[in-house]
Scaffold this active site. Structure first.
Site, mmCIF file in Angstrom:
data_model
loop_
_atom_site.group_PDB
_atom_site.id
_atom_site.type_symbol
_atom_site.label_atom_id
_atom_site.label_comp_id
_atom_site.label_asym_id
_atom_site.label_seq_id
_atom_site.Cartn_x
_atom_site.Cartn_y
_atom_site.Cartn_z
ATOM 1 N N ARG A 198 -14.840 57.932 5.883
ATOM 2 C CA ARG A 198 -14.645 56.508 5.615
ATOM 3 C C ARG A 198 -15.140 55.683 6.794
ATOM 4 O O ARG A 198 -14.821 55.974 7.937
ATOM 5 C CB ARG A 198 -13.156 56.218 5.414
ATOM 6 C CG ARG A 198 -12.431 57.255 4.610
ATOM 7 C CD ARG A 198 -10.923 57.067 4.635
ATOM 8 N NE ARG A 198 -10.508 55.804 4.045
ATOM 9 C CZ ARG A 198 -9.253 55.358 4.057
ATOM 10 N NH1 ARG A 198 -8.302 56.061 4.655
ATOM 11 N NH2 ARG A 198 -8.957 54.211 3.491
ATOM 12 N N MET A 213 -19.109 48.780 3.525
ATOM 13 C CA MET A 213 -19.508 50.099 3.997
ATOM 14 C C MET A 213 -18.969 51.128 3.015
ATOM 15 O O MET A 213 -17.941 50.926 2.398
ATOM 16 C CB MET A 213 -18.893 50.361 5.367
ATOM 17 C CG MET A 213 -19.158 49.262 6.341
ATOM 18 S SD MET A 213 -20.871 49.181 6.801
ATOM 19 C CE MET A 213 -20.691 49.082 8.542
ATOM 20 N N TYR A 258 -7.297 12.152 22.678
ATOM 21 C CA TYR A 258 -7.262 12.319 21.223
ATOM 22 C C TYR A 258 -8.605 12.790 20.688
ATOM 23 O O TYR A 258 -9.628 12.673 21.359
ATOM 24 C CB TYR A 258 -6.868 10.999 20.527
ATOM 25 C CG TYR A 258 -7.916 9.912 20.610
ATOM 26 C CD1 TYR A 258 -8.978 9.868 19.696
ATOM 27 C CD2 TYR A 258 -7.859 8.935 21.598
ATOM 28 C CE1 TYR A 258 -9.953 8.884 19.777
ATOM 29 C CE2 TYR A 258 -8.830 7.950 21.686
ATOM 30 C CZ TYR A 258 -9.875 7.930 20.776
ATOM 31 O OH TYR A 258 -10.844 6.967 20.859
ATOM 32 N N SER A 277 -14.930 6.816 24.562
ATOM 33 C CA SER A 277 -14.865 7.682 23.393
ATOM 34 C C SER A 277 -16.197 8.417 23.301
ATOM 35 O O SER A 277 -17.256 7.786 23.268
ATOM 36 C CB SER A 277 -14.610 6.836 22.147
ATOM 37 O OG SER A 277 -14.786 7.631 20.999
ATOM 38 N N CYS A 314 -15.102 10.890 18.968
ATOM 39 C CA CYS A 314 -15.128 10.389 17.593
ATOM 40 C C CYS A 314 -16.284 10.983 16.803
ATOM 41 O O CYS A 314 -16.539 10.613 15.678
ATOM 42 C CB CYS A 314 -15.227 8.872 17.590
ATOM 43 S SG CYS A 314 -16.743 8.299 18.346
ATOM 44 N N ARG A 370 -3.715 46.773 6.359
ATOM 45 C CA ARG A 370 -4.342 45.759 7.223
ATOM 46 C C ARG A 370 -3.703 44.423 6.895
ATOM 47 O O ARG A 370 -3.095 44.264 5.832
ATOM 48 C CB ARG A 370 -5.855 45.694 6.989
ATOM 49 C CG ARG A 370 -6.194 45.302 5.572
ATOM 50 C CD ARG A 370 -7.681 45.351 5.296
ATOM 51 N NE ARG A 370 -7.899 45.437 3.863
ATOM 52 C CZ ARG A 370 -8.983 45.923 3.297
ATOM 53 N NH1 ARG A 370 -9.961 46.389 4.027
ATOM 54 N NH2 ARG A 370 -9.101 45.951 1.994
ATOM 55 N N LYS A 378 -9.538 50.128 10.337
ATOM 56 C CA LYS A 378 -8.943 51.145 9.476
ATOM 57 C C LYS A 378 -8.377 52.286 10.323
ATOM 58 O O LYS A 378 -7.240 52.706 10.124
ATOM 59 C CB LYS A 378 -10.020 51.670 8.511
ATOM 60 C CG LYS A 378 -9.484 52.367 7.301
ATOM 61 C CD LYS A 378 -10.630 52.850 6.406
ATOM 62 C CE LYS A 378 -11.278 51.711 5.641
ATOM 63 N NZ LYS A 378 -12.551 52.116 5.008
ATOM 64 N N HIS A 399 -13.988 42.805 -6.343
ATOM 65 C CA HIS A 399 -14.899 42.298 -5.314
ATOM 66 C C HIS A 399 -15.011 40.777 -5.370
ATOM 67 O O HIS A 399 -14.865 40.082 -4.366
ATOM 68 C CB HIS A 399 -16.282 42.936 -5.501
ATOM 69 C CG HIS A 399 -17.295 42.459 -4.508
ATOM 70 N ND1 HIS A 399 -18.149 41.416 -4.783
ATOM 71 C CD2 HIS A 399 -17.564 42.846 -3.242
ATOM 72 C CE1 HIS A 399 -18.906 41.202 -3.726
ATOM 73 N NE2 HIS A 399 -18.583 42.065 -2.781
ATOM 74 N N GLY A 436 -15.752 46.350 0.983
ATOM 75 C CA GLY A 436 -16.853 46.768 0.124
ATOM 76 C C GLY A 436 -18.201 46.833 0.808
ATOM 77 O O GLY A 436 -19.209 47.101 0.164
#
Ligand code: ADP
Ligand code: MG
Ligand code: MG
Length: 885
Positions: free
Chosen positions: A94, A105, A858, A770, A838, A338, A24, A454, A103
């Site tokens: 703030r 703080m 992969y 693998s 895998c 933000r 903030k 909220h 919500g």
């Protein structure tokens, strides 16, 4: 005097200083410096918060002097002074953490008011109603946040007053009403704390700052950080900012807006505002807010300026913004911006559109979508052809659909979830105290609150379906039920919600499988262009294989053959094979299994025409295919007691002997994997024959088949050499018998530390590796997964001995080190050795990144996670460009 600097005026900061100033504070600074109208103020750094905790909750040396200096500067700038009757300074205090924690703080507004300044303000402004409204808000917020008094005690006074005046909303109360309310509020403070409400603004300020620091460690904040995996060490900053007022009359207001729709991603200002209101009123559901479009009618000039500011901010941050603003007497003030939280669907659309708008490059765009979030889109939704009993419609606050038992209580929801129930959490609205219940629920339904309430914000963050503000349902907490018209829905009844339409439906509903939107496909196409690692899927059936292909899999990284053995029509034959007394009997059973397995492989290989398919030979211990010993014992006993069929009895007794002889002290480390191949080569021979006969048939039919035969659980090159020869011999036989030439490779799964350590030797007998990272994690940590997750994983994570569950997020430090060693040493011997993974880790973004970093060819994961892996692999490639070897 070289003391540390803890306090920064907004003009001294910038967006990049987020770590120090909190999100903030850094953005308030950024907005100030690009010339937007931001009320002046200053930020006390997260550093100060950390020092505060290091010193045992005490302000660090020098902080107070710095604050004094900044307050003096603020007073001078505004030509107002704390406690000054001709122009009292009022500020907000703030909190602002590094990572936004909506919500979590608490903020205190109108600080600086007291019995004197409020009268002065009422007189000088000629707006007594406003002055007293500010003061009652201040006492309430300060009382709640700083003095820790319960919110509802104040609410009750307010409700009483409204009742007494026979009005519905707070903005209908008069100056006299507020004065009465204030007296009662002050009485509550005196009664509950034993002292009067503090009148000295400096004392108010220090107490508020202290409280913000303190709130970093409150329960709600701790839970939120846990859920969102935010470090506890970051600390929060504190912003002290001059007040502007949205509650001075009908040419005032306050609102929140997103620069694009956070649910769909549509490029259109999206938000809500309330006239004559302050601070949290919009999101608290006090009155029903107006959509932002209405502002264009009510205050066209302000709207125009606001819209321009939104565009400017979006271009500046190159991302969708979530903005808080206040209008004081027709003047716009920016109070927060933000990067906005968004659904996966919106994230994709915004990223794709910002590329076509020329704001983002493809590289940046693919980083804007969190691969984990894609799960939302890869989830099921309600079958559109289903007949639904829709009983109510609320706001479509977070997409996705869910069915579950109605539950009105967060604690209960958590408990039911632990017992395996699916619940829909239902409430008037949610508060941060309900977080654990929201985590446990399949979906959330509220009767009040808007798209920015909220419940809506938190649900979107969690990727949970949510329907908000569904005013048609009337909740009766006392009787644990809600009414929709005449229908009564009780605690435990099943309902379904559709977070994309806002519909509430009675009972369970049919869901359908997801498909990929055009934008999603485009984004994945860019991901495919950028990634260097392949993505395969794990699939055991032709259906799974087809799904995997549809989601963009470039092959099968693991086909487990044991699932085929478990099928109901096979199991008796598999048991026959296990129970066989000699080779001939076993050969008979295997001969029956052969054509079945051949069909299995035929189906999968055909579905993956043109792409590689890795088939693993039988892996689990044999006793898994036999009946449970305890159940068998009961059956035998019953047969004995009831003088049952003697043939059946003797069969069961024989079975019991086998079950006993196959039972192992530690099956995970027992007779399984290639050890079965070594002791019972005829089983692997049958599987190899089935694979190659299917391959030969398909090749003859014109398909392009790339079969990889995988030997599991190898620890030693000689073991692999022996079994590989067995496979090669069968392949040669099949080629001869069918006259068809086909190509195949033989390789091994790497899942035991010894195999990693001897990778260079083992590589000489393997055409591919693998990593089976589930077993490799088990054997490296010495944790059996089920036991660990059932008994001791949680405390290990809570006590921060392990940062993550290593079965979910690959343990880079330990298991990863073995993998790196394996790759490096195997490739020394065979530079082109094909190496993949895998385990389930193959679909987990952080693990995918690690696989990219050590140079795997992969990753392979479940079909539904293939799009996640494609995106994660692209991000890994983009974000590790410089590090690549
Ligand atoms: P949160 O982090 O919970 O959003 P904020 O610090 O943003 O809390 O503050 C809550 C509300 O108070 C916001 O709606 C904001 O617009 C309002 N607010 C904060 N500071 C001021 C101020 N200086 N003047 C007017 N309103 C403010
Ligand atoms: Mg805010
Ligand atoms: Mg294994």
């Amino acid at each position: 005097m070289a003391t540390k600097k803890y306090v920064y005026a907004f003009s001294e900061g910038k967006a990049e200083m987020k770590g120090l100033l909190g999100g903030k504070g850094a953005n308030l600074a950024e907005m100030t410096n690009i010339g937007l109208p931001v009320p002046p103020g200053f930020t006390i750094s997260t550093e100060a918060c950390k020092e505060f905790y290091n010193a045992g909750r005490k302000f660090p040396e020098g902080l107070e002097q710095e604050i004094e200096a900044k307050v003096a500067w603020l007073e001078q700038t505004l030509n107002k002074k704390f406690n000054d009757l001709s122009g009292p300074l009022l500020v907000s205090v703030r909190s602002g953490a590094v990572v936004s924690m909506p919500g979590m703080m608490d903020t205190v507004l109108n600080l600086g008011l007291n019995d004197q300044t409020v009268t002065a303000l009422a007189d000088s402004s000629g707006n007594a109603r406003w002055a007293y409204d500010c003061y009652r808000r201040f006492i309430q917020m300060f009382g709640n946040v700083v003095l820790d008094l319960e919110h509802h005690k104040f609410e009750a006074v307010l409700e009483d007053q409204k009742h007494k005046r026979n009005v519905e909303f707070d903005n209908q109360l008069t100056s006299e009403d507020w004065q009465e309310v204030i007296e009662k509020y002050k009485y509550i403070v005196r009664k509950e704390t034993g002292s009067d409400f503090p009148q000295d603004p400096k004392e108010q300020l220090y107490k508020a700052i202290y409280a913000v620091f303190d709130s970093w460690e409150n329960d709600r904040a701790i839970v939120y950080r846990k859920v969102h995996r935010i470090s506890d060490d970051l600390g929060t900053a504190v912003n002290v900012q001059a007040m502007v007022f949205g509650n001075m009359g009908d040419d005032c207001g306050t609102g929140v807006a997103f620069t694009r729709n956070p649910s769909t991603g549509e490029k259109l200002l999206y938000g809500e505002y309330l006239t004559n209101a302050q601070g949290e009123d919009v999101v608290a559901g006090i009155r029903t807010p107006q959509p932002i479009a209405k502002l264009a009618e009510e205050m066209p000039d302000v709207y125009q300026q606001f819209a321009q500011t939104c565009t400017l901010l979006e271009n500046h941050y190159k991302d969708m913004q979530d903005i808080e603003f206040t209008i004081e007497r027709n003047k716009l003030w920016m109070l927060q911006t933000r990067n906005g939280k968004r659904t996966a669907q919106a994230a994709i659309r915004i990223a794709v559109e910002m590329v076509s708008e020329g704001v983002l490059t493809k590289e940046t765009a693919i980083n804007r979508v969190d691969p984990n979030q894609l799960n939302q889109l890869l989830h099921r939704r309600i079958d559109p052809t289903a007949k639904l009993e829709v009983v109510a419609k609320g706001l479509p606050a977070s997409p996705g659909s869910a069915s579950g038992e109605v539950c009105f209580d967060a604690d209960l929801a958590e408990k039911l979830h632990e017992q395996g129930h699916k619940v829909i959490l239902v409430g008037t609205e949610t508060t941060p105290d309900d977080i654990h219940g929201m985590v446990a629920a399949q979906g959330i339904l509220t009767s009040r609150g808007g798209m920015t309430s909220h419940a809506a914000v938190v649900a979107r963050g969690m990727g949970k379906p949510c329907v908000c503000g569904c005013e048609a349902i009337r909740i009766d907490h006392e009787n644990k039920q809600f009414m929709v018209g005449k229908i009564k829905v009780k605690d435990g009844d099943i309902v379904s919600i559709d977070g994309s339409t806002g519909e509430v439906i009675l009972g369970e509903v049919p869901m359908i499988e997801p498909e990929l939107s055009n934008e999603f496909q485009l984004l994945l196409q860019w991901a495919d262009e950028l990634r260097t690692m392949g993505v395969r899927a794990n699939a055991d059936t032709p259906e799974d294989a087809a799904k995997a292909r549809e989601f963009g899999a470039e092959g099968i990284g693991l086909t487990r053959t044991e699932h085929m053995f478990m099928a109901l029509d096979r199991l008796p034959i598999v048991q026959e094979m296990i129970l066989a007394n000699d080779i001939e009997e076993r050969a008979e059973a295997l001969a029956k299994l052969l054509p079945m397995q051949e069909e299995d492989f035929y189906g999968i290989l055909k579905a993956m025409d043109g792409l590689p398919v890795c088939i693993r030979l039988l892996d689990p211990p044999l006793h898994e295919f036999l009946p449970n010993a305890e159940e068998l014992a009961v059956e035998i006993n019953t047969l004995k007691l009831t003088n049952g069929d003697p043939a059946k009895l003797s069969y069961n007794e024989e079975l019991m002997r086998k079950v006993r002889s196959l039972s192992e002290f530690n099956p995970m480390l027992g007779h399984r994997g290639c050890r079965l191949g070594v002791t019972w080569p005829e089983v692997y021979a049958m599987q190899a024959r089935a694979i190659f006969q299917a391959t030969a048939r398909l090749v003859q039919e014109g398909y392009k088949i790339e079969t990889e035969v995988e030997i599991p659980l190898v620890i030693e090159v000689k073991e692999l050499a022996y079994l590989r020869q067995l496979v090669i011999d069968i392949a040669d036989q099949v080629k001869q018998e069918t006259g068809v030439d086909f190509h195949y490779t033989v390789g091994t799964m790497i899942e035991i530390p010894r195999a990693c350590l001897l990778a260079d030797e083992i590589a000489t007998e393997a055409e591919f590796f693998s990593f089976g990272t589930n077993d490799l994690t088990q054997t490296t940590l010495g944790f059996s997964r089920d036991d660990a997750e059932g008994k001791f994983m949680q405390p290990y994570i809570e006590k921060k001995i392990l940062a993550e569950n290593p079965f979910i997020v690959l343990d880079r430090k330990g298991v990863g080190k073995l993998m790196q060693w394996t790759v490096d040493n195997a490739r020394r011997v065979k530079p082109d050795l094909l190496i993949g993974i895998c385990g389930e880790h193959g679909g987990e973004p952080s693990s995918v990144e690690f696989c990219h970093m050590i140079g795997l060819n992969y990753v392979s994961c479940s079909p539904y996670r293939v799009p996640i892996a494609r995106l994660a692999a692209a991000q890994a490639a983009v974000n590790n460009k410089d590090q690549s070897k």
